[in-house]
Design an enzyme around this catalytic site. Structure first.
Site, PDB file in Angstrom:
ATOM      1  NE  ARG A   1      -2.206  -1.983   3.251  1.00  0.00           N
ATOM      2  CZ  ARG A   1      -1.940  -3.399   3.364  1.00  0.00           C
ATOM      3  NH1 ARG A   1      -2.457  -4.262   2.349  1.00  0.00           N
ATOM      4  NH2 ARG A   1      -1.454  -3.620   4.620  1.00  0.00           N
TER       5      ARG A   1
ATOM      6  CD  GLU B   1       2.568 -11.749  16.618  1.00  0.00           C
ATOM      7  OE1 GLU B   1       1.924 -12.173  17.622  1.00  0.00           O
ATOM      8  OE2 GLU B   1       1.880 -11.164  15.583  1.00  0.00           O
TER       9      GLU B   1
END
Length: 179
Positions: free
Chosen positions: A62, A99
């Site tokens: 994006r 993560e």
């Protein structure tokens, strides 16, 4: 009295995407609205108007949409930073923590010349891992990073602190609580 809509008003939240417990902040609704997208681009570039910027660097994916629009408005070049293996030709790479595991971002080794001033643009600032990798890539090519601009900041995840610890000013249009 009707108040003017803010950028945040154009962003929808999708519950439990891509996993249960996640509140996904979807900017495609912002991009699809001509007025919302215009407000967003104008506000992203506003702090940098009048500051010399040689290139706008957009982060996959994006950040390409936003960075391209900002570069157009600033009348400057645009440089993509992509996930490993997506750019043809000679690149430099930078790993960063996720993560669970690690990812790698790449930039063409000739995309930025030493001494050029760059602005990094993306839609979302979470932990700051992707943006930190982008800053490192730009600096390895000799660039001066004048700022990092985002539509959304998730302050609880600490990305702003991570980017500012690298000496880069953060500009975010709105914040959402939670992850």
């Amino acid at each position: 009295m009707n108040r003017q809509k803010s950028v945040k008003d154009y962003i929808r939240t999708i519950v439990d995407f891509p996993h249960e417990g996640i509140l996904f902040r979807d900017v495609t609704t912002l991009f699809a609205d001509a007025r919302g997208f215009r407000i967003c681009v104008d506000q992203l570039l506003s702090p940098y108007a009048g500051i010399p910027i040689d290139k706008v660097v957009g982060l996959e994916a994006r950040g390409f949409i936003l960075g391209g629009a900002v570069a157009h408005q600033l009348t400057t070049g645009f440089v993509p930073i992509r996930k490993k293996g997506k750019l043809p030709g000679a690149v430099i790479s930078q790993a960063y923590a996720l993560e669970y595991g690690e990812a790698v971002m790449e930039i063409h080794d000739d995309a930025i010349r030493a001494g050029e001033r760059v602005l990094i643009v993306d839609d979302l600032l979470a932990t700051g891992g992707t943006a930190s990798a982008a800053i490192e890539l730009c600096r390895r090519l000799g660039a001066e990073v004048v700022g990092a601009a985002f539509v959304i900041d998730l302050p609880e995840l600490g990305g702003r602190r991570a980017i500012e610890a690298l000496g880069v000013e953060v500009h975010a249009l709105c914040e959402f609580e939670g992850a």
